[in-house]
Design an enzyme around this catalytic site. Sequence first.
Site, mmCIF file in Angstrom:
data_model
loop_
_atom_site.group_PDB
_atom_site.id
_atom_site.type_symbol
_atom_site.label_atom_id
_atom_site.label_comp_id
_atom_site.label_asym_id
_atom_site.label_seq_id
_atom_site.Cartn_x
_atom_site.Cartn_y
_atom_site.Cartn_z
ATOM 1 N N GLY A 33 0.817 -1.212 0.000
ATOM 2 C CA GLY A 33 0.000 0.000 0.000
ATOM 3 C C GLY A 33 0.847 1.255 0.000
ATOM 4 O O GLY A 33 1.965 1.272 -0.528
ATOM 5 N N SER A 34 0.343 2.282 0.632
ATOM 6 C CA SER A 34 0.986 3.601 0.582
ATOM 7 C C SER A 34 2.207 3.690 1.491
ATOM 8 O O SER A 34 2.325 2.976 2.483
ATOM 9 C CB SER A 34 -0.015 4.681 0.990
ATOM 10 O OG SER A 34 -0.218 4.652 2.393
ATOM 11 N N GLY A 38 3.022 2.514 5.397
ATOM 12 C CA GLY A 38 4.270 1.781 5.633
ATOM 13 C C GLY A 38 5.086 2.395 6.761
ATOM 14 O O GLY A 38 5.632 1.683 7.621
ATOM 15 N N GLU A 55 5.650 -3.444 0.490
ATOM 16 C CA GLU A 55 5.643 -3.149 -0.938
ATOM 17 C C GLU A 55 4.847 -1.866 -1.065
ATOM 18 O O GLU A 55 3.623 -1.861 -0.990
ATOM 19 C CB GLU A 55 4.978 -4.275 -1.731
ATOM 20 C CG GLU A 55 5.004 -4.015 -3.222
ATOM 21 C CD GLU A 55 4.297 -5.090 -4.021
ATOM 22 O OE1 GLU A 55 3.904 -4.785 -5.152
ATOM 23 O OE2 GLU A 55 4.119 -6.210 -3.527
ATOM 24 N N CYS A 89 1.752 -2.054 -7.387
ATOM 25 C CA CYS A 89 2.723 -1.137 -6.793
ATOM 26 C C CYS A 89 4.002 -1.002 -7.610
ATOM 27 O O CYS A 89 4.644 0.034 -7.593
ATOM 28 C CB CYS A 89 3.078 -1.587 -5.376
ATOM 29 S SG CYS A 89 1.726 -1.357 -4.225
#
Length: 181
Positions: A33-34, A38, A55, A89
Amino acid sequence: MPPGVINVVPGYGETAGAALAAHPDVDKVAFTGSHITGQSIIRASAGNLKRVSLELGGKSPDIVFADADIDAAVPGAAMAVFANSGQICSAGTRLFVEQRIYDEFVGKVADFGKGLRVGNGPRSETQIGPLVSEQQLARRDRLFSTSGARRVPVLWPAASVDRRRIGQGLFRSAHRVRQCQ
């Protein structure tokens, strides 16, 4: 696989995700995700030193030099962005090409993209499936409409999608713009 090795816990990041990242009995967290989320996972897991795999979204470039096998590189560069309808991603959303082969390479990528088949995801002949949501469709359309307003040259325009052939869904054909040289 033994029970408990992989657990999928649905929920929102600020509740379920934060609890998992901070909990001392959770040995590993994997997240896609973003980068903002993270960073939160890293902070939450710092107190218990769990293993973390992230990721995170970004702009992943493909780089092509003049000594590349152009015909072998074209499908890889094109599908780097078009695989999963670009909703991954690691999508190769940027393409850097050495000036000496720029026009030839970009022309071949455009030709490749024009031939991609849009369709229902499970069908074997499909190369570009539907977008995941109305929000993603609107975002994609906004990006391409603003590129026109900024006078960014379009390598090939979006073709119309034959709904009789592919059915209902959030489909757009492939097209790509040339931002700079």
